[in-house]
Design an enzyme around this catalytic site. Structure first.
Site, PDB file in Angstrom:
ATOM      1  N   VAL A 167       0.840  -1.201   0.000  1.00 45.51           N
ATOM      2  CA  VAL A 167       0.000   0.000   0.000  1.00 45.51           C
ATOM      3  C   VAL A 167       0.878   1.256   0.000  1.00 45.51           C
ATOM      4  O   VAL A 167       0.642   2.199  -0.763  1.00 45.51           O
ATOM      5  CB  VAL A 167      -0.946  -0.002   1.230  1.00 45.51           C
ATOM      6  CG1 VAL A 167      -1.701   1.312   1.332  1.00 45.51           C
ATOM      7  CG2 VAL A 167      -1.916  -1.176   1.148  1.00 45.51           C
ATOM      8  N   HIS A 168       1.922   1.229   0.823  1.00 45.30           N
ATOM      9  CA  HIS A 168       2.850   2.363   0.927  1.00 45.30           C
ATOM     10  C   HIS A 168       3.507   2.660  -0.424  1.00 45.30           C
ATOM     11  O   HIS A 168       3.524   3.796  -0.894  1.00 45.30           O
ATOM     12  CB  HIS A 168       3.900   2.015   1.988  1.00 45.30           C
ATOM     13  CG  HIS A 168       5.051   2.966   2.086  1.00 45.30           C
ATOM     14  ND1 HIS A 168       4.892   4.272   2.465  1.00 45.30           N
ATOM     15  CD2 HIS A 168       6.388   2.800   1.857  1.00 45.30           C
ATOM     16  CE1 HIS A 168       6.088   4.872   2.468  1.00 45.30           C
ATOM     17  NE2 HIS A 168       7.001   3.997   2.100  1.00 45.30           N
ATOM     18  N   ALA A 169       4.035   1.607  -1.045  1.00 50.28           N
ATOM     19  CA  ALA A 169       4.723   1.786  -2.327  1.00 50.28           C
ATOM     20  C   ALA A 169       3.726   2.245  -3.391  1.00 50.28           C
ATOM     21  O   ALA A 169       4.024   3.125  -4.211  1.00 50.28           O
ATOM     22  CB  ALA A 169       5.390   0.482  -2.748  1.00 50.28           C
TER      23      ALA A 169
END
Lengths: 210, 323
Positions: A167-169
């Protein structure tokens, strides 16, 4: 169009290096961990030189990630304290991801989603360290029942971590202009205005008061 | 591992079937070693035979006040006699001596937990064998074993345990411990035959007042290919903590069972949702309007700051005049 003088510094060179050290160790850990997690992925153990090298190196890389992550997190935690605005921002996530940003509360240096990620990572990293040490048979000996719990929880924490990092990437890829914050260290005023307006205003006030 | 001699039924960390075209139904429930605890005199000849046949030499240890020697199984001691003194209700003292070692479970916890393909195999006849060439030394087998059997070597970090003398059984011989046992307390044959033999022994023990004599072949691990005849089968814990109802820990079953597909699916799904979102929703881009708005906001802040500074100077001047 972009005036280079007007670029805003978001991360220092050391912070960027540290971020990518965490990222590199995470990738190595995820790949080597998955190799030991699911038989269908055992071939991934080749990355670190086979199964035995994977078993030897994985925990050491884990220590590197832990140290690197917490030295970074210590620098960022003040900007990651949750506020009522952040909770309102989180409620507005469906709007944010579908480009309807009117009425979405302005974000500070980090938005509610980034702050959730921050604290989730803190919990997961601690959990992974503790459970990982319990499983590190080469150097430690613990009661087998404890190791069983540790093994199950280590896998669970790691699985949540991998999902969180995906999700972060993805957020970094989807929000154009974010990746350069972690490569070059700067963002454009427009980027800061669009995504972190409260932070932008503060930056402007601070710089005009100088 | 070539398996010309003995077919392999199960292979660790392998999701596809083992070669099975030659597999004929195994006669008599596979092989089994029957240890009749009531006939054991604790001479440790089985320990010696095990070391001799497998060419193992353990370090010379220290006496720790009991007859157990070595005090525990090690990578070099695959079987150890465990001595426990038991005082019966009538005050009689009993010496319950158990030959400890791998139980060769029909459903082996070590094999379930092992992450390395083929490092642990189960032969068609039931023997569970460690293949140290493929062992990576992670110790998951220890985590998975309900009997606390595998030991990790301090030197090569590989896991070792009794292999039921697979190399002897392969050529039609009985394990070394069986061959050496001077009292006939250990026998070897098909599992069915061993159960018959156990029945006779149990009948004999019962006739001698051991009402609870019975066979230890726990269902929780699908039965074992090493079985005990116990005088107190209702209380196996008396025999140096032999577990009453061993089974693969529920935590291990979860970790090495549903967690694997669910975990991988969750990760793949997260990535797929991201990809789908990117394709359905254009990325979030900064527009010229944003840059302009940012510029205006910055100018506004600068203006306000300038006004504030001007006011401040003016006030200071007024103060100076008054002073």
């Amino acid at each position: 169009m972009i005036n280079e003088d007007k670029e805003i510094v978001r991360y220092t060179a050391n912070q960027r290096l540290n971020h990518w050290l965490i990222a590199l160790s995470f990738v190595l850990l995820a790949i080597s961990g998955l190799a030991l997690f699911h038989p269908a992925l055992f071939w991934l153990s080749n990355l670190l030189g086979g199964g035995t090298w994977t078993r030897i190196l994985h925990p050491f890389i884990g220590v590197v990630m832990f140290v690197s992550f917490f030295s970074f997190a210590l620098q960022l935690w003040r900007d990651n304290r949750m506020t009522a605005d952040d909770r309102a921002w989180l409620k507005a996530v469906p709007k944010v991801i579908s480009h309807q940003e009117e009425g979405v509360p302005e974000a500070g240096r980090y938005n509610g989603g980034q702050k959730v990620l921050f604290w989730v990572l803190i919990v997961l990293m601690l959990g992974l360290l503790v459970s990982g040490v319990l499983m590190w048979r080469t150097y430690f000996t613990f009661p087998v029942e404890l190791i069983r719990w540790a093994s199950m929880l280590h896998a669970l924490f790691a699985l949540v971590l991998v999902c969180a990092i995906i999700v972060h990437a993805y957020a970094g890829i989807w929000v154009k202009g974010s990746v350069r914050a972690m490569t070059r260290g700067t963002v454009t005023p427009g980027w800061a205005w669009k995504h972190h307006r409260k932070w932008y205003r503060k930056k402007m006030r601070d710089s005009s008061l100088k | 591992m070539a398996s010309q001699g003995m077919d392999i039924k199960r292979r660790s960390a392998t999701t596809t079937p083992s070669p099975s075209v030659r597999n004929s139904p195994v006669q008599g429930g596979g092989v089994a070693k029957l240890i009749d605890v009531s006939q054991c005199i604790g001479c440790k000849a089985c320990q010696v035979a095990c070391m001799e046949w497998n060419d193992l030499r353990d370090e010379v240890g220290h006496n720790v006040g009991v007859y157990d020697n070595p005090a525990d199984m090690t990578e070099n001691s695959w079987t150890v006699m465990r001595f426990s003194e038991y005082e019966k209700d009538d005050g009689d003292l009993e010496w319950l001596i158990r030959k400890d070692g791998c139980m060769h479970c029909e459903e082996p916890g070590c094999l379930t937990a092992c992450p390395s393909p083929g490092a642990i195999v189960q032969h068609a006849n039931g023997i569970v064998d460690f293949n140290q060439d493929s062992c990576i030394g992670c110790g998951y087998c220890v985590t998975g074993c309900p009997f606390d059997v595998p030991r990790i070597s301090k030197t090569d970090k590989k896991a070792y345990k009794c292999n039921l003398c697979v190399d002897r059984v392969e050529v039609g011989q009985e394990p070394a411990c069986v061959k050496i046992c001077p009292t006939g307390a250990i026998s070897f044959g098909s599992k069915d035959d061993m159960k018959h033999h156990a029945d006779e022994r149990i009948r004999d023990l019962k006739s001698r007042g051991y009402d609870n004599a019975g066979l230890y072949d726990p269902d929780g691990v699908g039965g074992t290919h090493v079985m005990y005849v116990l005088h107190h089968a209702d209380k196996p814990q008396l025999y140096s903590g032999l577990p009453k109802a061993p089974k693969i820990s529920a935590i291990v079953s979860l970790w090495k069972g549903p967690a694997k597909p669910i975990g991988v699916a969750a990760m793949v799904l997260t990535a797929l949702v991201g990809a789908a979102h990117y394709i359905r929703n254009r990325p979030s881009e900064v527009t010229k309007a944003d840059e302009l708005a940012a510029k205006h906001a910055a100018e506004l802040v600068a203006l306000q700051a300038a006004e504030l500074a001007a006011e401040k100077t003016a006030e200071e001047e007024r103060n100076d005049q008054r002073g």
